[in-house]
Write an enzyme that holds these catalytic residues in place. Structure first.
Site, short mmCIF file in Angstrom:
data_model
loop_
_atom_site.label_atom_id
_atom_site.label_comp_id
_atom_site.label_asym_id
_atom_site.label_seq_id
_atom_site.Cartn_x
_atom_site.Cartn_y
_atom_site.Cartn_z
N SER A 119 0.83 -1.20 0.00
CA SER A 119 0.00 0.00 0.00
C SER A 119 0.88 1.26 0.00
O SER A 119 1.64 1.47 -0.93
CB SER A 119 -0.96 -0.04 1.19
N ASP A 188 -10.01 -5.17 -4.15
CA ASP A 188 -9.50 -4.09 -3.29
C ASP A 188 -10.40 -2.86 -3.45
O ASP A 188 -10.60 -2.37 -4.55
CB ASP A 188 -8.06 -3.74 -3.68
N HIS A 215 -7.65 -5.63 0.07
CA HIS A 215 -6.48 -4.81 0.38
C HIS A 215 -5.58 -5.57 1.35
O HIS A 215 -5.64 -5.36 2.58
CB HIS A 215 -6.93 -3.48 0.97
#
Length: 236
Positions: A119, A188, A215
């Site tokens: 991320s 996601d 995610h």
């Protein structure tokens, strides 16, 4: 690069509102898969993130308690950019400090063969890969004489490009040569899969691994095997 064992060393960068301890636990299955060929070094970002839009009350209470364990505290490589202006010199708030911090880590704990980010950490990993590879782009961040080689590979999970940081506008304009694998969660809802693909397409011949999850860093058998095969090439 680690002597007789010939094990690779990988720098691991967590996502926003995480820390090195949490990321290490969340990737335990993958770490075990890579154990014979690589050492994964987890570091925690230097900035506490206290924005209530991104943190829980438990996070904020832990952040305010000096004796609370790091695992409970929310950290980031820069502060959330929504509703926050860039610094006067065009950087996300906290970004330059994180660059200086991670350079110190690379010198003291490296050299690192590769980088693995999730991320926000994946975005940071991609930026670092290009900055180390081409030191003419933003020499104020990583100059020519910085004593660490370019990464040999990058593992990018749920990554994205920095599109509103004016000071690094020269990045992601040309293809990055560092070999890379990109883990893209088709479910996601935090980072759109298309944004992950947009980042992947800035690399030369990226390996793209799509999974059905959200995610997260996928840890099922197929994903572990794909990552292992990618990393193993650089041990040989």
């Amino acid at each position: 690069m680690t002597g007789t064992t010939n094990k690779l060393k990988i720098l691991c960068l967590h996502g926003m509102v995480q820390n090195g301890t949490v990321f290490r636990k969340k990737t335990a299955v993958l770490r075990k898969k890579l154990d014979k060929i690589a050492d994964l070094v987890y570091v925690t970002a230097p900035h506490l993130v206290l924005d209530p839009e991104y943190t829980t009350e438990i996070h904020r209470i832990a952040a305010a308690e000096p004796l609370a364990h790091e695992e409970l505290k929310p950290f980031g490589w820069w502060q959330p950019i929504r509703n926050r202006p860039n610094t006067s010199d065009g950087y996300y708030q906290g970004f330059k400090e994180s660059i200086e911090y991670i350079k110190k880590v690379m010198i003291e704990q490296g050299p690192f063969d590769g980088v693995f980010g999730f991320s926000q950490g994946a975005c940071f990993a991609a930026l670092l890969s290009e900055l180390l590879e081409n030191r003419t782009l933003v020499p104020d961040l990583i100059p020519h004489d910085f004593n660490h080689p370019a990464f040999r590979f990058a593992i990018i999970a749920a990554g994205f490009k920095t599109v509103s940081q004016e000071a690094t506008g020269a990045l992601f304009q040309n293809q990055i040569k560092t070999p890379s694998i990109h883990l893209i969660g088709e479910a996601d809802t935090v980072i759109e899969p298309q944004k992950m693909l947009d980042l992947a397409n800035t690399f030369v011949q990226p390996v793209i691994f799509k999974h059905a999850g959200g995610h997260l860093v996928p840890t099922n058998a197929a994903s572990k095997n794909e990552i292992f095969e990618f990393v193993h090439k650089f041990q040989q």
